[in-house]
Design a protein around this motif. Structure first.
Motif, short mmCIF file in Angstrom:
data_model
loop_
_atom_site.label_atom_id
_atom_site.label_comp_id
_atom_site.label_asym_id
_atom_site.label_seq_id
_atom_site.Cartn_x
_atom_site.Cartn_y
_atom_site.Cartn_z
N UNK A 135 40.75 30.13 39.35
CA UNK A 135 39.36 29.71 39.31
C UNK A 135 39.02 28.74 40.42
N UNK A 136 37.72 28.48 40.60
CA UNK A 136 37.21 27.57 41.63
C UNK A 136 37.68 27.94 43.03
N UNK A 137 37.95 29.22 43.24
CA UNK A 137 38.37 29.68 44.56
C UNK A 137 39.81 29.39 44.90
N UNK A 138 40.61 28.94 43.93
CA UNK A 138 42.01 28.56 44.18
C UNK A 138 42.95 29.71 43.83
N UNK A 139 43.74 30.13 44.81
CA UNK A 139 44.74 31.19 44.62
C UNK A 139 46.12 30.57 44.80
N UNK A 140 46.96 30.72 43.81
CA UNK A 140 48.30 30.15 43.89
C UNK A 140 48.32 28.74 43.34
N UNK A 141 49.47 28.35 42.79
CA UNK A 141 49.58 27.07 42.10
C UNK A 141 49.44 25.89 43.06
N UNK A 142 49.88 26.03 44.31
CA UNK A 142 49.75 24.92 45.26
C UNK A 142 48.28 24.60 45.52
N UNK A 143 47.49 25.64 45.78
CA UNK A 143 46.06 25.41 46.03
C UNK A 143 45.35 24.92 44.77
N UNK A 144 45.77 25.43 43.60
CA UNK A 144 45.16 25.00 42.34
C UNK A 144 45.45 23.53 42.07
N UNK A 145 46.67 23.10 42.32
CA UNK A 145 47.03 21.69 42.11
C UNK A 145 46.19 20.78 43.01
N UNK A 146 45.97 21.23 44.26
CA UNK A 146 45.14 20.45 45.18
C UNK A 146 43.69 20.46 44.73
N UNK A 147 43.21 21.62 44.28
CA UNK A 147 41.79 21.77 43.91
C UNK A 147 41.42 20.92 42.71
#
Length: 687
Positions: free
Chosen positions: A171-183
């Motif tokens: 969600x929120x344009x985040x793909x992958x756990x690394x980007x999600x953690x940052x987002x």
């Protein structure tokens, strides 16, 4: 009894599974040539499928699904445990197909009489997301299973888990756990605490509904369910779960891009997701070629921001909490392509797209549609005379409605062209009365307007909400002399192999005859040259053009919509909370002061360096000077003349209307409702 039924159910299920495996083996033999070739490393797949969105001038304006993969050792073990617990508890035990998990899911679904659990393994989900995201039939399911089985024999469990964690959508344009953690938390994936890990693990199943930015309560309920599952599977203790729920979540503020292209990009993504599904758009590795001209979009943003700052600083009443907002849309008349779509002042502050929302009234900018209906359905023409005088319209069961002109000033008998140029409310109301509102609505539909329109006399004054996009499209029909080109925003879509999945082919539909539309076009040129829109000429715009101002009740909306041969552009200015836009002297902001300068400066830059292009005159139309009070050819008593475009067979030496105009009584079966009368002050501002 229940145990026996369960045993029979499981037996039948295993029998079906065995049959399915045999069937799958046969299907594999037939589909083996259609299955994707697995690479030697899943990393090569993770990096190969971002969707790219291009502008019309070849610029990449958005990348979807762009991932930032990390190694398994750089992902928090708490997240890995959480995602396994909630998505595939037997991940390390099965070989791509979890028979026990499938049976359990079937049992729960039968018990609850709803599909509340799925039986897909992480490997199957990975196969689906990587290869078959936008296929929606049983063949896809078989391919998905076969590829999952291939993966299990080709790669280790850790490799599959790493690939899944790096490609899944959070969600929120985040793909992958690394980007999600940052987002969501502003930290690396390896630094997630238990509560944060559980929240992220709960997102892939429902990345929008459980999004903590959008629905924090639902997100927390989902997180609690993930923690409970982790405890049940033995990954954490009860004390760990309770301690995690006492932890501060540490959610950061959402990142919002300030790029003015974002209004258009979000519009494209939402429309395509509605038509084809979010998986197709986000996971397809597509190349989407849009109609946006980034130069026009940047111009729109710069001109809007500059003019609104000027209004707020120099002209408008100070001390308001609300920021003045605007919307702008530009269409290519030849094709209907959307070249610019600005939905607000700054996307980073407000993502509400005012350019496509139909919650604002167009005011007098709607009058050209009324005039077109009168000319097409009643045989009126630019030299037809209507008495501009105070008139009461009877309303069954209510007080009579008396629309008034700005300043309660009236011209008496006046030809239609001059009435439109001066935006006379009383004349427009008489036209709608003689037509009936329903016939005006029919004409509006011919112009391409799809928003709900009120079946009442006040429609004459633009009291039904429409979008700037709709109004630009309607005015484009006038510029095209009756041809409607439906607005569109995507020219072509290609898959990751370069195959064309979609191609737009435009074809115009002749909604009105050119002989009927051209006189209206000429009238709207008069609005811009000598009428309420003449500020555009005073500001230095000299290309052949037509347009119309619009100002609604209590000065809540200011509009200017205009067209050249090449483009039609609509501009709206106002406050989101619908409060009146009042200047320091207590005067309301009109379309000529609020929106027309934006249109003029913007269109001047759009057409910079281009030669003026005139509108072609259809055969059978000629220009004739007439008396503005009588509509006849001028004589010795004529005080003022005006040139009008009329049919050659029209004899202007004879009266075109009775000398005394009488409003007929209201039919007993006709219901008419009304709203407070909008007034328009389109007087030219002092420059």
């Amino acid at each position: 009894m229940f145990r026996r039924i369960l045993e029979k159910t499981i037996f039948v299920l295993y029998t079906l599974m065995l049959g399915f495996i045999c069937l799958a083996a046969g299907v594999y033999w037939n589909l083996r040539d259609d299955l994707p070739q697995l690479p030697d490393s899943l990393d090569k797949i993770n990096l190969s499928l971002p969707t790219e969105i291009y502008s019309a001038d070849g610029e990449i304006i958005k990348v979807l699904g762009q991932r930032h993969p990390v190694n398994l050792e750089n992902i928090s073990p708490l997240f890995l445990k959480a995602i396994i617990a909630v998505e595939d508890a037997r991940f390390y035990e099965h070989s791509g197909l979890d028979h026990i998990g499938l049976a359990r899911a079937l049992y729960v679904n039968i018990q609850r009489r709803a599909v509340v659990q799925g039986g897909s393994t992480l490997t199957q989900q990975l196969a689906k997301n990587l290869f078959f995201s936008f296929e929606r039939d049983w063949v896809r399911k078989v391919k998905e299973l076969l590829v999952a089985l291939q993966m299990e024999t080709t790669f280790t469990k850790d490799e599959i888990l790493e690939a899944y964690a790096n490609q899944v959508y959070f969600g929120s344009g985040a793909y992958g756990v690394e980007e999600a953690a940052q987002e969501y938390f502003g930290k690396r994936a390896q630094d997630l605490n238990l509560l944060q890990a559980a929240m992220l693990a709960g997102l892939p199943n429902s990345p929008n509904n459980a999004n903590p930015f959008i629905n924090p309560e639902r997100a927390m309920r989902r997180t609690q369910a993930v923690l409970a599952r982790m405890e049940r599977e033995g990954y954490i203790s009860r004390e760990d779960r309770e301690r995690a729920l006492q932890t501060e979540l540490g959610l950061v503020a959402p990142r919002i891009e300030s790029n003015p292209n974002q209004y258009f990009v979000r519009f494209v993504i939402d429309k395509l997701a509605d038509d084809y599904g979010k998986e197709f758009v986000h996971y397809g590795g597509l190349k989407i070629y849009t109609t946006l001209d980034t130069r026009y979009q940047q111009l729109a943003h710069r001109v809007v921001d500059t003019h609104l700052k000027h209004l707020e600083k120099r002209e408008l009443k100070a001390g308001l909490d609300e920021s003045l907002q605007a919307a702008l849309v530009t269409l290519d008349n030849r094709t209907g392509a959307i070249r610019a779509l600005l939905g607000g002042r700054r996307y980073s502050e407000s993502q509400f797209n005012r350019a496509v929302s139909n919650n604002r009234m167009p005011g007098s900018a709607f009058k050209p549609i009324v005039y077109m209906a009168a000319m097409e359905k009643l045989g009126y023409h630019p030299a037809t005379v209507v008495d501009d005088a105070p008139t009461q319209f009877p309303i069954p069961g209510g007080e009579p409605w008396e629309p008034s002109n700005f300043g309660d000033k009236y011209m008496g008998p006046v030809i239609l062209k001059k009435a439109l140029m001066n935006s006379l409310n009383a004349v427009s109301a008489k036209l709608v009365y003689n037509l009936t509102p329903r016939r005006v609505i029919q004409t509006a539909r011919q112009f391409g307007i799809t928003s709900p329109l009120g079946d009442n006399l006040s429609l004459a004054l633009g009291t039904s909400g429409v979008s700037p996009l709709e109004m630009a499209a309607a005015y484009s029909v006038i510029a095209n002399q009756g041809i409607l080109n439906e607005p569109y925003f995507v020219q072509r879509i290609e898959d990751f192999r370069g195959n064309v999945l979609y191609q737009h082919f435009f074809h115009g539909v002749q909604r009105f005859s050119s002989k009927t539309v051209y006189p209206l076009l000429n009238m709207m040129q008069g609005v811009m040259d000598e009428g309420t829109g003449r500020v555009v000429r005073r500001l230095g715009f000299h290309h052949p053009a037509g347009g119309k101002t619009g100002t609604t009740n209590d000065y809540k909306d200011a509009w200017f919509i205009g067209f050249t041969r090449e483009y039609a552009s609509a501009v709206w200015v106002g406050y989101d909370n619908n409060q009146p836009v009042i200047d320091k002297n207590g005067r309301g902001l009109t379309g000529s002061r609020g929106a027309a300068p934006i249109w003029a400066y913007y269109m001047e830059k759009v057409l910079e360096g281009k030669s003026p292009v005139n509108f072609p005159r259809p055969e059978g139309i000629h220009f004739q000077k007439v008396d503005t009070r009588s509509g006849y050819l001028p004589d010795l008593m004529t005080m003022e003349t005006m040139e009008v475009a009329v049919r050659e067979d029209l004899n202007l030496e004879k009266p075109v209307l009775p000398e005394t105009e009488v409003i007929p009584p209201l039919p007993p079966d006709r219901e008419v409702t009304t709203v407070p009368t909008p007034r328009e002050d389109d007087a030219l501002p002092k420059l």
